[in-house]
Design a protein around this motif. Sequence first.
Motif, PDB file in Angstrom:
ATOM      1  N   PRO A 135      -0.613  -3.609 -12.965  1.00  0.00           N
ATOM      2  CA  PRO A 135      -1.638  -2.569 -12.811  1.00  0.00           C
ATOM      3  C   PRO A 135      -1.970  -2.357 -11.344  1.00  0.00           C
ATOM      4  O   PRO A 135      -1.937  -3.292 -10.539  1.00  0.00           O
ATOM      5  CB  PRO A 135      -2.837  -3.151 -13.575  1.00  0.00           C
ATOM      6  N   VAL A 136      -2.301  -1.118 -11.000  1.00  0.00           N
ATOM      7  CA  VAL A 136      -2.613  -0.791  -9.616  1.00  0.00           C
ATOM      8  C   VAL A 136      -3.743  -1.666  -9.085  1.00  0.00           C
ATOM      9  O   VAL A 136      -3.702  -2.124  -7.938  1.00  0.00           O
ATOM     10  CB  VAL A 136      -2.974   0.700  -9.494  1.00  0.00           C
ATOM     11  N   ALA A 137      -4.745  -1.935  -9.899  1.00  0.00           N
ATOM     12  CA  ALA A 137      -5.874  -2.758  -9.465  1.00  0.00           C
ATOM     13  C   ALA A 137      -5.422  -4.149  -9.044  1.00  0.00           C
ATOM     14  O   ALA A 137      -5.963  -4.723  -8.088  1.00  0.00           O
ATOM     15  CB  ALA A 137      -6.917  -2.853 -10.576  1.00  0.00           C
ATOM     16  N   ASP A 138      -4.431  -4.707  -9.736  1.00  0.00           N
ATOM     17  CA  ASP A 138      -3.934  -6.043  -9.385  1.00  0.00           C
ATOM     18  C   ASP A 138      -3.182  -6.011  -8.053  1.00  0.00           C
ATOM     19  O   ASP A 138      -3.291  -6.941  -7.244  1.00  0.00           O
ATOM     20  CB  ASP A 138      -3.015  -6.574 -10.485  1.00  0.00           C
ATOM     21  N   VAL A 139      -2.417  -4.965  -7.831  1.00  0.00           N
ATOM     22  CA  VAL A 139      -1.696  -4.841  -6.561  1.00  0.00           C
ATOM     23  C   VAL A 139      -2.692  -4.701  -5.417  1.00  0.00           C
ATOM     24  O   VAL A 139      -2.543  -5.321  -4.358  1.00  0.00           O
ATOM     25  CB  VAL A 139      -0.726  -3.644  -6.597  1.00  0.00           C
ATOM     26  N   TYR A 140      -3.714  -3.917  -5.638  1.00  0.00           N
ATOM     27  CA  TYR A 140      -4.762  -3.780  -4.625  1.00  0.00           C
ATOM     28  C   TYR A 140      -5.427  -5.127  -4.330  1.00  0.00           C
ATOM     29  O   TYR A 140      -5.849  -5.385  -3.193  1.00  0.00           O
ATOM     30  CB  TYR A 140      -5.827  -2.783  -5.079  1.00  0.00           C
ATOM     31  N   GLY A 141      -5.538  -5.967  -5.348  1.00  0.00           N
ATOM     32  CA  GLY A 141      -6.142  -7.280  -5.124  1.00  0.00           C
ATOM     33  C   GLY A 141      -5.402  -8.066  -4.062  1.00  0.00           C
ATOM     34  O   GLY A 141      -6.018  -8.683  -3.182  1.00  0.00           O
ATOM     35  N   LEU A 142      -4.072  -8.056  -4.137  1.00  0.00           N
ATOM     36  CA  LEU A 142      -3.270  -8.747  -3.131  1.00  0.00           C
ATOM     37  C   LEU A 142      -3.381  -8.045  -1.782  1.00  0.00           C
ATOM     38  O   LEU A 142      -3.498  -8.703  -0.735  1.00  0.00           O
ATOM     39  CB  LEU A 142      -1.803  -8.810  -3.569  1.00  0.00           C
ATOM     40  N   ILE A 143      -3.352  -6.722  -1.784  1.00  0.00           N
ATOM     41  CA  ILE A 143      -3.445  -5.961  -0.540  1.00  0.00           C
ATOM     42  C   ILE A 143      -4.736  -6.291   0.196  1.00  0.00           C
ATOM     43  O   ILE A 143      -4.731  -6.587   1.403  1.00  0.00           O
ATOM     44  CB  ILE A 143      -3.374  -4.447  -0.829  1.00  0.00           C
ATOM     45  N   ILE A 144      -5.838  -6.273  -0.513  1.00  0.00           N
ATOM     46  CA  ILE A 144      -7.137  -6.531   0.113  1.00  0.00           C
ATOM     47  C   ILE A 144      -7.235  -7.962   0.598  1.00  0.00           C
ATOM     48  O   ILE A 144      -7.730  -8.228   1.708  1.00  0.00           O
ATOM     49  CB  ILE A 144      -8.272  -6.195  -0.867  1.00  0.00           C
ATOM     50  N   SER A 145      -6.738  -8.909  -0.186  1.00  0.00           N
ATOM     51  CA  SER A 145      -6.757 -10.319   0.221  1.00  0.00           C
ATOM     52  C   SER A 145      -5.942 -10.527   1.495  1.00  0.00           C
ATOM     53  O   SER A 145      -6.373 -11.218   2.430  1.00  0.00           O
ATOM     54  CB  SER A 145      -6.215 -11.197  -0.906  1.00  0.00           C
ATOM     55  N   PHE A 189       0.835  -1.200   0.000  1.00  0.00           N
ATOM     56  CA  PHE A 189       0.000   0.000   0.000  1.00  0.00           C
ATOM     57  C   PHE A 189       0.868   1.248   0.000  1.00  0.00           C
ATOM     58  O   PHE A 189       0.585   2.226  -0.704  1.00  0.00           O
ATOM     59  CB  PHE A 189      -0.925  -0.025   1.220  1.00  0.00           C
ATOM     60  N   ASP A 190       1.943   1.232   0.759  1.00  0.00           N
ATOM     61  CA  ASP A 190       2.873   2.353   0.769  1.00  0.00           C
ATOM     62  C   ASP A 190       3.456   2.563  -0.632  1.00  0.00           C
ATOM     63  O   ASP A 190       3.530   3.690  -1.123  1.00  0.00           O
ATOM     64  CB  ASP A 190       3.986   2.088   1.793  1.00  0.00           C
ATOM     65  N   LEU A 191       3.852   1.489  -1.287  1.00  0.00           N
ATOM     66  CA  LEU A 191       4.419   1.595  -2.633  1.00  0.00           C
ATOM     67  C   LEU A 191       3.421   2.150  -3.634  1.00  0.00           C
ATOM     68  O   LEU A 191       3.754   3.014  -4.452  1.00  0.00           O
ATOM     69  CB  LEU A 191       4.901   0.213  -3.094  1.00  0.00           C
TER      70      LEU A 191
END
Length: 502
Positions: A177-187, A149-151
Amino acid sequence: MKKIFYAVTITGALLITSCEKELDQTPISSATTETFYSIPNDFLQGVNSVYANLKTYPDRQLNLSETRSDNLYAVSDGGVRDWEGVNSFHKNLSANPYLEEAWATNYNGIYKANTVLGQIATNGTIITNATLRNRYEAETRFLRAFYYFDLVRWFGKVPLIDKVVSAKEALEIPRSPVADVYGLIISDLQFAIDNLTEVYTLPADKGRVTKNAAKGILALVHMTRSGPTYSIDGPGLGLNEWGKAYTLLNEVVVSNRYAFISSYPTVFSFTNENNSEVVFDVQYNTGSNPVVGATFPWVLVPDNWFTSLGKPVQGGLTIRPVATDLLNSYETADTRKAFSIQTGFVANGVAEPRSFFKKYVDLNRVPVSRFDWPINFIVLRYTDILLLKAECTLNGGGGNLATDVLIPVNQVRARAGLTVPLTSLTLAQLMEERRKEFAAEGSRWHDLVRSGLVITKIPAWITAEDVQRQMQPFVKDFVIYAIPQSQLDVKQGLYTQNVGYN
């Protein structure tokens, strides 16, 4: 958690990568890994090593968020400083050491998290207590999400690495893509919520991440995703997740684990750490050998102020003045101004009229070593939970103006000595309330970006504040930072520089 971060163990040596400035993080050999993770306590040490990468998080927020924002007018005072280009929106920031540190430290933490998670997956049965095993995984996944999230907030698209990879493999991983990174963050954060406790009973576990901390950070993730896209690959996706965030924040409130402290300075007191406001913080151990205390208290403080008072030189170097716009925004009775800001001083018989942030400085506790300040950094506090919840309400996420916005905002103002209650409040006005409440806590730039106000506030501020004509025009591309040049050089063509930077 003073024992969590910085206990000197073999784990720290095993898990630190050999090259901090490149993505090609060389993993420890499988033989060494398997040999180390042989008893349950090895996993505890492994998790602790992931926490250790939080050490420079506070400094980073002050250097990249506070300094980037309209809270500071940190232009040249006669020498070239690393923060000058950050504050003045220079295009040639790719070699800036603050950006190098943000990338390297976060990815180092992610690498260590992936190492621990890989060992839990393969050797985790060594931990016969399933609840404890799940807790270790949950702590580690929270931290991995926190680093990602910081990145995302600094750089937008970044390489998504969810397992230990070889140097060769890393050279084939592009920015996701940012959306894919968010996917891992949320999981990861949802797993943390499902498997962490609200409170720890053992003194040695004080400060470990809790269920409510994970809820608070996940709420902030949803709010950040709901911010405007600015038509760039930044942290905002234009989603309407204010309701999801509101629900999470409300769960933290109704847990009754936290309480509003009536005295603003007491929240940050050196003798009142781990108080009822703290939802999540970075904790430090002082008096150790090697020295592993905090450094953030002096980041925004000029050295000659310390020396003028007979204190040891710290590392703040020269002054980063508080913006006139912020100084003038405090109402006369607001006690937060005097606590957070030093308005001028005299050094060697010369008056310095400019102001600076002193929020974390206790002059009775200035250490001999500038690396050994004995104070924790609050990442998320109860007041923030209340005001983030108010923000969700103003964005249509739930609740009502009276209960969820005016009551908490007036409570915050009353603590600051402002006794006349507000009867209405817009989103822009809430952000101004947050600006004064969280000054020098590293939230201002993120608040401006998330709210969409950065597009109007920063250009107007530059016009009014830039008396030295040092700042560059603000453009929407500057919502995120440049990719460090060291990363662009790892493999030609693997990454491209963010738009707007040289």
